[in-house]
Design a protein around this motif. Structure first.
Motif: not given
Length: 145
Positions: A3-11, A29-34, A65-70, A76-81
């Motif tokens: 998922t995108m969330l998992e990708g950003v957490q990896a960053m 990016v310094v923090e990310v959560a759902a 960037a902050a709004m896009g990642i939020a 979900e997996e397979g989705e983008s925006f």
């Protein structure tokens, strides 16, 4: 596929590279959560407009960037925006400052969502407020994005 969330957490953990625009502008990016993302940057003379203050486009970049990642953190997996609209209000000039952009999801519908972002300086003073409308893409429309 993650998922995108998992990708950003990896960053954030340093296991995946930041996007090229982050390196170009100088934000991280310094923090990310759902439904939430925080970016920071050191704004300085390299970001100045002809009047010597921080160029408004830089504030748009970090807010976007902050709004896009939020928003992406809720996909979900397979989705983008894609971003349909971005609005920003500039509230004070900046010459040199440590900026913090905090994006949060206001509402995610089936296809369209709203996110907002406050940008503050190191003293906590509000520099700008932004909002964005995003369109969720899936299937063929999400391919390659």
């Amino acid at each position: 596929m993650a998922t995108m969330l998992e990708g950003v957490q990896a960053m954030i953990r340093g296991e995946a590279p930041a996007p090229p625009v982050a390196r170009l502008v100088g934000f991280d990016v310094v923090e990310v959560a759902a439904g939430r993302a925080v970016f920071e940057m050191e704004a300085g003379p390299q970001h100045a407009n002809p009047m010597g203050t921080l160029h408004g486009g830089i504030l748009c970049d970090i807010a976007d960037a902050a709004m896009g990642i939020a928003y992406a953190s809720m996909l979900e997996e397979g989705e983008s925006f894609t971003t349909l609209e971005l609005k920003i209000n500039f509230l004070k000039p900046v010459w040199k400052a440590r900026l913090r952009a905090e994006g949060h999801l206001v509402k995610r519908g089936k296809t369209v969502g709203l996110v907002e972002c406050d940008i503050v300086d190191e003293t906590g003073s509000l520099v700008a407020c932004a909002s964005s409308t995003c369109l969720t893409l899936s299937g063929d429309k999400a391919a390659g994005r």
